[in-house]
Write a protein that holds these residues in place. Sequence first.
Motif, PDB file in Angstrom:
ATOM      1  N   LYS A  46       0.834  -1.199   0.000  1.00 15.51           N
ATOM      2  CA  LYS A  46       0.000   0.000   0.000  1.00 15.51           C
ATOM      3  C   LYS A  46       0.872   1.254   0.000  1.00 15.51           C
ATOM      4  O   LYS A  46       0.607   2.207  -0.741  1.00 15.51           O
ATOM      5  CB  LYS A  46      -0.928   0.003   1.214  1.00 15.51           C
ATOM      6  N   ASP A  47       1.911   1.265   0.820  1.00 17.05           N
ATOM      7  CA  ASP A  47       2.811   2.419   0.883  1.00 17.05           C
ATOM      8  C   ASP A  47       3.506   2.651  -0.457  1.00 17.05           C
ATOM      9  O   ASP A  47       3.630   3.788  -0.914  1.00 17.05           O
ATOM     10  CB  ASP A  47       3.852   2.238   1.981  1.00 17.05           C
ATOM     11  N   LYS A  48       3.949   1.577  -1.097  1.00 14.83           N
ATOM     12  CA  LYS A  48       4.619   1.709  -2.394  1.00 14.83           C
ATOM     13  C   LYS A  48       3.650   2.238  -3.447  1.00 14.83           C
ATOM     14  O   LYS A  48       4.021   3.088  -4.265  1.00 14.83           O
ATOM     15  CB  LYS A  48       5.213   0.373  -2.837  1.00 14.83           C
ATOM     16  N   LEU A  49       2.422   1.743  -3.443  1.00  9.17           N
ATOM     17  CA  LEU A  49       1.434   2.223  -4.408  1.00  9.17           C
ATOM     18  C   LEU A  49       1.100   3.692  -4.173  1.00  9.17           C
ATOM     19  O   LEU A  49       0.991   4.472  -5.128  1.00  9.17           O
ATOM     20  CB  LEU A  49       0.164   1.369  -4.345  1.00  9.17           C
ATOM     21  N   SER A  50       0.953   4.079  -2.926  1.00 10.09           N
ATOM     22  CA  SER A  50       0.653   5.484  -2.596  1.00 10.09           C
ATOM     23  C   SER A  50       1.793   6.397  -3.021  1.00 10.09           C
ATOM     24  O   SER A  50       1.563   7.471  -3.583  1.00 10.09           O
ATOM     25  CB  SER A  50       0.393   5.641  -1.096  1.00 10.09           C
ATOM     26  N   GLU A  53       1.803   6.675  -6.815  1.00  8.69           N
ATOM     27  CA  GLU A  53       0.699   7.524  -7.259  1.00  8.69           C
ATOM     28  C   GLU A  53       1.037   8.998  -7.052  1.00  8.69           C
ATOM     29  O   GLU A  53       0.813   9.825  -7.939  1.00  8.69           O
ATOM     30  CB  GLU A  53      -0.580   7.174  -6.504  1.00  8.69           C
ATOM     31  N   ALA A  54       1.594   9.329  -5.898  1.00  9.39           N
ATOM     32  CA  ALA A  54       1.962  10.715  -5.608  1.00  9.39           C
ATOM     33  C   ALA A  54       3.019  11.213  -6.593  1.00  9.39           C
ATOM     34  O   ALA A  54       2.950  12.350  -7.081  1.00  9.39           O
ATOM     35  CB  ALA A  54       2.465  10.846  -4.174  1.00  9.39           C
ATOM     36  N   GLU A  55       3.997  10.364  -6.895  1.00  7.00           N
ATOM     37  CA  GLU A  55       5.048  10.740  -7.847  1.00  7.00           C
ATOM     38  C   GLU A  55       4.477  10.954  -9.244  1.00  7.00           C
ATOM     39  O   GLU A  55       4.865  11.887  -9.950  1.00  7.00           O
ATOM     40  CB  GLU A  55       6.147   9.685  -7.868  1.00  7.00           C
ATOM     41  N   LEU A  56       3.534  10.100  -9.648  1.00  5.87           N
ATOM     42  CA  LEU A  56       2.906  10.255 -10.959  1.00  5.87           C
ATOM     43  C   LEU A  56       2.087  11.538 -11.033  1.00  5.87           C
ATOM     44  O   LEU A  56       2.130  12.264 -12.034  1.00  5.87           O
ATOM     45  CB  LEU A  56       2.023   9.048 -11.271  1.00  5.87           C
ATOM     46  N   LEU A  57       1.342  11.821  -9.978  1.00  3.94           N
ATOM     47  CA  LEU A  57       0.542  13.047  -9.955  1.00  3.94           C
ATOM     48  C   LEU A  57       1.442  14.280  -9.989  1.00  3.94           C
ATOM     49  O   LEU A  57       1.130  15.264 -10.671  1.00  3.94           O
ATOM     50  CB  LEU A  57      -0.366  13.077  -8.724  1.00  3.94           C
TER      51      LEU A  57
END
Length: 64
Positions: A46-50, A53-57
């Motif tokens: 979950k932490d890696k996905l979050s 996602e933040a880096e992509l945004l």
Amino acid sequence: MEKEMKYEAAMAQLETIVRKMENNEYDIDELAVQLKAAQRLLKLCKDKLSKTEAELLQAQAEGE
């Protein structure tokens, strides 16, 4: 220092734990240990996905 586990490795371990739980391969003591391991693995994923996602945004916002 232990190298950080990759997302794919964590998911593979989770899949193994779930499969063994579904097949009743753990006794009650081992089940408790594996549930704790699964919780750690889920948090890591979950932490890696979050983070991703933040880096992509952020990259998307910088590109606009």
